[in-house]
Design a protein around this motif. Sequence first.
Motif, PDB file in Angstrom:
ATOM      1  N   THR A  19       0.834  -1.208   0.000  1.00 42.83           N
ATOM      2  CA  THR A  19       0.000   0.000   0.000  1.00 42.83           C
ATOM      3  C   THR A  19       0.860   1.247   0.000  1.00 42.83           C
ATOM      4  O   THR A  19       0.576   2.234  -0.701  1.00 42.83           O
ATOM      5  CB  THR A  19      -0.927  -0.011   1.223  1.00 42.83           C
ATOM      6  OG1 THR A  19      -1.732  -1.185   1.205  1.00 42.83           O
ATOM      7  CG2 THR A  19      -1.833   1.212   1.228  1.00 42.83           C
ATOM      8  N   MET A  20       1.934   1.218   0.805  1.00 42.67           N
ATOM      9  CA  MET A  20       2.855   2.351   0.825  1.00 42.67           C
ATOM     10  C   MET A  20       3.436   2.602  -0.561  1.00 42.67           C
ATOM     11  O   MET A  20       3.546   3.752  -1.021  1.00 42.67           O
ATOM     12  CB  MET A  20       3.977   2.094   1.833  1.00 42.67           C
ATOM     13  CG  MET A  20       5.025   3.200   1.908  1.00 42.67           C
ATOM     14  SD  MET A  20       6.441   2.928   0.836  1.00 42.67           S
ATOM     15  CE  MET A  20       7.341   1.707   1.778  1.00 42.67           C
ATOM     16  N   GLY A  21       3.802   1.558  -1.269  1.00 40.83           N
ATOM     17  CA  GLY A  21       4.363   1.711  -2.607  1.00 40.83           C
ATOM     18  C   GLY A  21       3.376   2.351  -3.566  1.00 40.83           C
ATOM     19  O   GLY A  21       3.744   3.216  -4.383  1.00 40.83           O
ATOM     20  N   ARG A  22       2.107   1.962  -3.476  1.00 40.25           N
ATOM     21  CA  ARG A  22       1.103   2.540  -4.362  1.00 40.25           C
ATOM     22  C   ARG A  22       0.875   4.016  -4.042  1.00 40.25           C
ATOM     23  O   ARG A  22       0.722   4.851  -4.937  1.00 40.25           O
ATOM     24  CB  ARG A  22      -0.206   1.748  -4.242  1.00 40.25           C
ATOM     25  CG  ARG A  22      -0.063   0.296  -4.677  1.00 40.25           C
ATOM     26  CD  ARG A  22      -1.351  -0.476  -4.520  1.00 40.25           C
ATOM     27  NE  ARG A  22      -2.342  -0.071  -5.510  1.00 40.25           N
ATOM     28  CZ  ARG A  22      -3.518  -0.690  -5.667  1.00 40.25           C
ATOM     29  NH1 ARG A  22      -3.815  -1.730  -4.881  1.00 40.25           N
ATOM     30  NH2 ARG A  22      -4.384  -0.289  -6.573  1.00 40.25           N
ATOM     31  N   LEU A  23       0.844   4.339  -2.751  1.00 40.32           N
ATOM     32  CA  LEU A  23       0.654   5.739  -2.368  1.00 40.32           C
ATOM     33  C   LEU A  23       1.837   6.596  -2.800  1.00 40.32           C
ATOM     34  O   LEU A  23       1.660   7.721  -3.294  1.00 40.32           O
ATOM     35  CB  LEU A  23       0.446   5.842  -0.857  1.00 40.32           C
ATOM     36  CG  LEU A  23      -0.898   5.353  -0.320  1.00 40.32           C
ATOM     37  CD1 LEU A  23      -0.922   5.445   1.197  1.00 40.32           C
ATOM     38  CD2 LEU A  23      -2.045   6.159  -0.915  1.00 40.32           C
ATOM     39  N   ARG A  24       3.040   6.063  -2.616  1.00 43.40           N
ATOM     40  CA  ARG A  24       4.208   6.864  -2.998  1.00 43.40           C
ATOM     41  C   ARG A  24       4.250   7.091  -4.510  1.00 43.40           C
ATOM     42  O   ARG A  24       4.620   8.177  -4.972  1.00 43.40           O
ATOM     43  CB  ARG A  24       5.491   6.165  -2.537  1.00 43.40           C
ATOM     44  CG  ARG A  24       6.720   6.974  -2.862  1.00 43.40           C
ATOM     45  CD  ARG A  24       7.972   6.459  -2.191  1.00 43.40           C
ATOM     46  NE  ARG A  24       9.074   7.318  -2.585  1.00 43.40           N
ATOM     47  CZ  ARG A  24       9.981   7.006  -3.519  1.00 43.40           C
ATOM     48  NH1 ARG A  24       9.938   5.834  -4.127  1.00 43.40           N
ATOM     49  NH2 ARG A  24      10.936   7.856  -3.839  1.00 43.40           N
TER      50      ARG A  24
END
Length: 788
Positions: A487-492
């Motif tokens: 999820t962090m990767g998608r947000l970044r």
Amino acid sequence: MRVSSADNGGPLADVAAALVDRHGVVVGWSRGAEDLLGRPAAEVLGRSVLRLLAGPRPAAASTVPDGGTAVLLGRSGRPVTVCYRVVRLPDSAQVLLLAVAAERASETERAEALSRALLSQDRVGFVLRDTELAVVRTNIGYGGFPGPPLAAGSRLSDVMRPSDAAVAEAALRGVLETGEAFAGRDQRVRSTLPPYGDWSWSVSAVRTEDSNGRPTGVAVLLVDATEHWRAARRRDLRHRASAGIGGTLDVRRTAQEIVDMLVLDFADYAWVDLADAVLTGDEPPKTFGGGDLHLRRVAVRSVNGSWPRELLRPGGAVPPFPDLPMVRGLQDGRTIVVDRAALERGLADPAHIRLAAPEGGHSLAVAPLFARGLVLGDVAVWRADRPEPFDEEDAALLAEVAAHAALSVDNCRRYTREHRAAVTLQRRLLPQATTSTRAMETTGAYVPAAGGAEIAGDWFDAIGLPSLRTALVVGDVTGRGLHATATMGRLRTAVQTLADLELAPDELLTHLDDLMARLVEEADPANRDAVGATCLVAVHDPVTRRCTVAAAGHPPLIMAVPGGPARPVTVNPGPPLGVGGLPFEARTVDVPPGSLLALYTDGLLQRYGTDIDDSTRDIADRLAALQRSGGSLPSLARALMTDVERPSLRDDAALLLARTSALDAADVAFWKFPADPAAVARAREAVTGKLAQWGLEGNAFVTELIVSELVTNAVRYAGGPVGVRLIRAEVLFCEVSDPSNTQPRMRRARTTDEGGRGLFLVAQLSRRWGSRYGPRGKTIWVEQELSS
């Protein structure tokens, strides 16, 4: 004649003795005889012994049987029944008559019968000790009751360890001195003489006394509870293994738990060897036979606490093994037991033997750590101080412990692999830790929670924007593990994309909120409550020396001004991402050059305390002090994240520090023109003059074309006023602003078209170009390499 028969008491004090001559006349009379019949010696001496008989008398003393029962006349004619025996003295005509009251004889016979019964028992132990606690009679160790052989006259310290013997003798001496018996006292006995072994006895003891009540020793009864004790010890070891092994996901700590549990109660030395691949989370190779098994010593423990220097130490590689049956047995999953001599014959290498066998070690047991068809390593235990060797029951118990431990080790291995993959993924998703431009220097840091818990979705970003502006972002995804990292990767990625659109911080958060809402919808219904994130975005402009900040449920940015205090930049935070329903608000603040900005996640707040406001003030004070120290940004970040005076992090934490700078006013030029076609020429003239002043005549021709095209479009399609700004830095920025919000679009003009080539020319003449929107209109920017 007076005959003495233990006048002072003792075991013969109740025996009556009379010395009779060949005529049957009593010539000697003991005190015991006086006490038995109540007749003093003066009354009996010189008279026929037959006169002492009640009832019919034999014709002569010589016809009296040599032993049996008789009734004698006591004082005043009182009949006394006695058991007697005639002892004929060698080389003398005299005989000795010994008699004891019949009831006393019966007691003696019963006591003797009881003694014989006790001494013949193999289920009940019996020890008769004197007043010095030395053995008088016993059935222990002589084919009857099991235990170390107790010779007559021996003491407990002759067959037991001094510490155990001292405790046992203290208890027996208490019985001897006080007369207070005890029953059912547990006593561990470890023999120091052959046959070696451990026993557990239930001990009862009473004081023995003579007829006058004086102590004569201690009678000890023992019940063998060794099997029950061994079964209880095995149950306890199993329970401690299940409860004490596997409480952590760290493979080395798990290995140490194994050896800590085995030493003392089960073995004198223990170690755990693991395959090198296991330590990195991979599956160990399947090996058969000897050679280099790629094992490494991970954990050790000895009975005295210190590990012998001769033995292989933790971290050392296990030497190659010959192709031995014991090695193949371990590889097949079997537990093996060998004595020292067999091990030395098998290894046949003095150096290897020194590494593998402790001094005094006589019995070795090794169990494989066998899980899912893989041999992860082995558990080895030695006995040295305790004399008994490992037996089949011990081997079975060690195999049970190793089987449980192997599952824990395998869980640690699999966690290590997954954690390594997650950490690698997260670190690859995070940006470069340190950046440095003319406008801003940044450094980021990420610290996982203490104890190596699952990694989380904390992240930071420093994104360079056109015209020397920088977007600073920090966020924290709800939950832990790979799903949080993904999820962090998608947000970044979304932040990077939205930053390229040069959206204001509040608008950027609005788009992220929409994205998070979609991620919530995509999640499993049972896990939707666990999907969410907080985020803070700040955009710094070194030209205006201002910073615009917006937050989505995130702790505030802290700004430390040069030579002054550090304070949170308060902003009305919107809801966390994914909640929706409320707008995000932005706040713009002035940022003096040299200021220090700190963006962080709540894991850092938790490190400074439980109260959020107090923790924020603590971080601000710490940041101000660190700024005054003049250290580098990486050193300041380490100090904030790993201050030794603070407790360990209970949650993952991310930190982004930024030190701002400002452009010199001489490096910026700005003009404003009306929406008049004549403004195009004036704009070209102003730009050319400024470039000449800066010594950038080489950029003049291209910049004239770019300004001409952009100002022309603004005058023709957007109206005025039209703003033109030049910024000199590592590159040359040219900006043209107008009041229109219409998106500029580059198209390929046909050969017959008279226009439509403006943005195409701009794109061809510049390194890159783009546009951004403000509260009133838009700005088209163009970036060029500097030419002298």
